[in-house]
Design a protein around this motif. Sequence first.
Motif, short mmCIF file in Angstrom:
data_model
loop_
_atom_site.label_atom_id
_atom_site.label_comp_id
_atom_site.label_asym_id
_atom_site.label_seq_id
_atom_site.Cartn_x
_atom_site.Cartn_y
_atom_site.Cartn_z
N MET A 188 0.65 -1.29 -0.09
CA MET A 188 0.19 -0.21 0.18
C MET A 188 0.70 1.45 -0.06
N GLY A 189 2.19 1.12 0.07
CA GLY A 189 3.11 2.38 0.22
C GLY A 189 3.07 2.89 1.48
N GLY A 190 2.64 2.36 2.66
CA GLY A 190 2.58 2.62 3.98
C GLY A 190 1.69 4.14 4.10
N LEU A 191 1.58 4.94 5.04
CA LEU A 191 0.88 5.86 5.55
C LEU A 191 1.40 7.20 4.63
N ASP A 192 0.34 7.96 4.42
CA ASP A 192 0.45 8.95 3.78
C ASP A 192 0.96 10.21 4.57
N VAL A 193 2.11 10.62 4.55
CA VAL A 193 2.94 11.40 5.36
C VAL A 193 2.35 12.90 5.50
N GLU A 194 1.66 13.16 4.17
CA GLU A 194 1.03 14.51 4.16
C GLU A 194 -0.41 14.62 5.05
N ALA A 210 -8.23 -2.42 -2.24
CA ALA A 210 -7.30 -3.45 -3.03
C ALA A 210 -8.01 -4.69 -2.80
N GLY A 211 -9.08 -4.98 -2.37
CA GLY A 211 -9.85 -6.30 -2.05
C GLY A 211 -9.64 -7.05 -0.75
N VAL A 212 -8.99 -6.45 -0.06
CA VAL A 212 -8.76 -6.99 1.22
C VAL A 212 -9.95 -7.45 2.16
N SER A 213 -9.82 -8.58 2.86
CA SER A 213 -10.92 -9.05 3.67
C SER A 213 -10.66 -8.57 4.98
N PHE A 214 -11.84 -7.99 5.52
CA PHE A 214 -11.93 -7.36 6.93
C PHE A 214 -12.84 -8.41 7.72
N GLN A 215 -12.08 -8.77 8.56
CA GLN A 215 -12.96 -9.74 9.75
C GLN A 215 -12.82 -9.19 11.18
#
Length: 1018
Positions: A188-194, A210-215
């Motif tokens: 994901m490129g980490g956190l957005d530092v801005e 991104a299609g990730v599963s959240f449980q």
Amino acid sequence: MPKRRLVCPSPLEDAGMVTASKPDISFLIPAYNAAETLADCLGSLQKQSASNWQAVVVDDGSKDDTWNVLQGFAKADSRILIHRQANAGAAAARNAAAEFATGPLFCMLDADDWLDPAFIDSMLPVAAGGPQPTVAYCSYRRVTPDGRMLSVEIPPDLAGNRAKREFSSFCALAIHTVVFPRDLFIRMGGLDVELRTCEEWDLWLRMAFAGVSFQQVEGCLAFYRMKAGSLSGDPLKMLRDAVRVTSSAQALSLKEGLPPNDEDARWTAPALGQLRMLAWAASVNLCGEDELAALAELLPDFPNASGYESFLTEVILHGLQIGRKVARSDELIDLLELWKPAFLDLIQLLERHSLPGTGRRVEELVVWSISASDMSRSFALGHLQVVAIDIDKLTWITKVDGADTLLLHVFAGGRYVGSHVGPLWGDLSIHAQVRLIINELQAEDRLPAPLTFSYARSWATGAIRNARAFSEIMRQRGGRRKRLKHLFKTIQLTALVEAAVNWREADAGLPEAATHPRQPSAAPVVASADEPAETAGKQAALSEATTKKEYWERFFERPDPWNYVSVYEQVKYEQTLGLIPEGVGKALELACAEGLFTIKLAQKVGFVTAADISGRAVERATERCRGIANVELRVLDFVEDELPPEQDLIVCSEVLYFMDDEASLEQVCRKVAATLKPGGYLVTAHAHLRRDEPDRTGFDWDNPFGMGTIKNVLSNLPDLVLEETIETELYAIHRFAKRNTARPVVHIAPHGVPLDANVAKCIIWGPAGVDREVAWTNEAVTSIPVLMYHRIALDGPDSLRRFRIAPETFRKQMQFLRRQGYYALTAESLTNLLREGKPIQGRPVVLTFDDAYLDFLTDAFPILAENGFSADVFVVTDKVGGRSDWDAGYGDTAPLMAWGDIQSLHRQGIRFGSHLASHRPASSLDNATLLGEAALSRDALESRLGEAVRSIALPFGSTDFRVPGILAQAGYEIGFSTKPARTSFADHPLSLPRLEVRGDLPPKAFAELMGQPDAFIG
């Protein structure tokens, strides 16, 4: 995509302290001036039931003793790695920590928060399981600076596409409640530092798309320390970052190609997410008028909050509780003077940008939620005054300045009795309070009945006043016990009121709310929208006929009962003539009625004997055929009487339905066939009946059979053979010949259009459905679909497309209702049935049309009439004959019906109610203005229609706690809102829900709305 930077760290202070074993999870912890809280944070990790973890702590340029504290922890525990950098913000610090972290799973923990000892053991099996990347999350609690635990905050279900919807609108997860794969964080490129705030929200959003599963993992496993100076205390910064994240969500949705007309799209629109953050941040920080103005300027588009009042109420209450650090909403009552000014400023901001009355609705929902938590508390906020009273200790109640709505909680001896909401007009005397307890709460049994002289005197006075009524009841033969019981109860209630009231008080009283006595009502009548009153009388007369001949004589009391001159009948006549062969000498026409077809038949044959069972019909036929030499008219019952023999042709159409059964039909058909000469012809035309052929379009007449059975019986006669057929969708015309063989010929032809309404309303189009009479016998319901329409038209602004139904679509919807066995109730009959409180037979539906657009007359009414449905139309009485100026902001306005149109439709069975006079939202009007407008609108309708009007539908569905009571005072008995639900007996009769029929949804949506998603709709 915003720029993100993974910081390349300097070497660790003590590289030799790195743990030798590979950890199962790494905690990324930024620390800025966190010396006082690190012990709780890191100590919660050391207390974990699972020991194989790693904590990477980055000191983000702290100015206190943070670094020294970290060094102490790192020397004592090799699982804790530390790093130091210049202040760059929490996002940059976590990215830096990720460079050192070696665990396959990450959790981002703040230096002032802590975790339950079971956190790792509970979360890891979920996050580490499965072939696809999985994000595990749990509930958490906020902890006040003085150590008080607030309520557990349970996140929403994020399974499937719900994660995309939720994160498009707000940050659904607290940062330290989530465990996710390290590889996913890197991808994901980490956190957005801005982003200085909302950085985790942005990360969850990108993960979701991104299609990730959240449980979700059950249980509260994380704790959030509330402290002064946190970033949530800067509402401008939070809202600015929220605007950026929600805008990014919209871009992701467009890139993925999510359907823009998805019903859930309104909840994920950037403007709504931004408004949510504004309302929450303003409530947490009690932003005043100037700060609110600054926040509003940050929104690219300030949305209309109408329709989201309940949603915003939850957001505001949550913000107020968090900002005031209280666990329950009723605790806000003690702090009312602290937060009330900022709250009212926020309400005014919402009101300025929304449909008028929206702010009031949010205000009353907030008050209701707070009061419901502790009904024993009295307070006032904005327009609402909340009063808790005990029946045993009634005292005068003084109206608070600015309040126009009463929320009354009634107790008796400390026990809750009930609540009343309604308009507040002035001070409440004891007399007025007792009236409310009796009339609105029906709690007269909770009132004390003291054995005092005052009570006895009131009882005796009431008995004397009602002596005449008592005598009349005693003289009656039946029902005396019930009437006496009602009379004694009335006397007792009056005595109770008088005994409870201190008459030394001036009675400033509340205007008495209208009561709704329960009155029995007859079963609903299924009638055509254009069926005149005399038709009902005629049907009653027909049902009283004792013989077949008497029946038909009564039937022909009115000339042309079949509407012979209609296009439908004339086309059928011509098609019938087309099957009559040349050279016919003698012809017999059975059931000739009034002779219209007889004249046409005489032109094709040598001689016609025309007969009918009705003397009235034959008299008219004789007059019509006067001067035609080759026509003879007779009164004849072809079932009972002898038929003229040796006929070359017999025409027998639209009459064989009336045989009692199939055996009688066969007997008559043999008789007709025997009357033909050898080589003679029988021509017959009959309609398709649903009862006879349930899987196809047909009439729903209650005759025992139709064309299908008639054709089969005739075809099975040994003397007849089918030669030629003209088949239409609604009927078939057959020519049989009295001979041995023939090669049948079938012609497919159209029926005549347009159909007369009295014909069309009897047709059920399409495949098999539910017979209305069968449903009436076998089904009963306790909830009724009330359908809400606006325009039936093709033209209009695109932005109002949801409020327009194309005429052909509307026709299919009405045909669907007919096919599925529905019958239409009017608002008046619905009122009676709701009062009766018993299950309603069959499949009722109420069809309502708001605004009285002209296209109701031109497009909707003909379709209603051809399907046999009635409807209720709600009229903006000050706008009659004008245009819909309330739509001017969206484009061209539409014409409205004039009074002449309304009166004409009323005579044809359409019912009319009020849509107020000005089309202003009811919640935007003060009590007196709303009462006056509601009364004037009803008076205007009654004076034009010449009958009582008791129904109303509120413009925009705008209602509040006051409105039903005010409408009752204005004389209304039934009212409709836009709350999307079926109407049930539990609903308030002046605030009934309706199901909106939308024009921007596919046809199947209507079947789904009616609870029959798989049914055919055309």
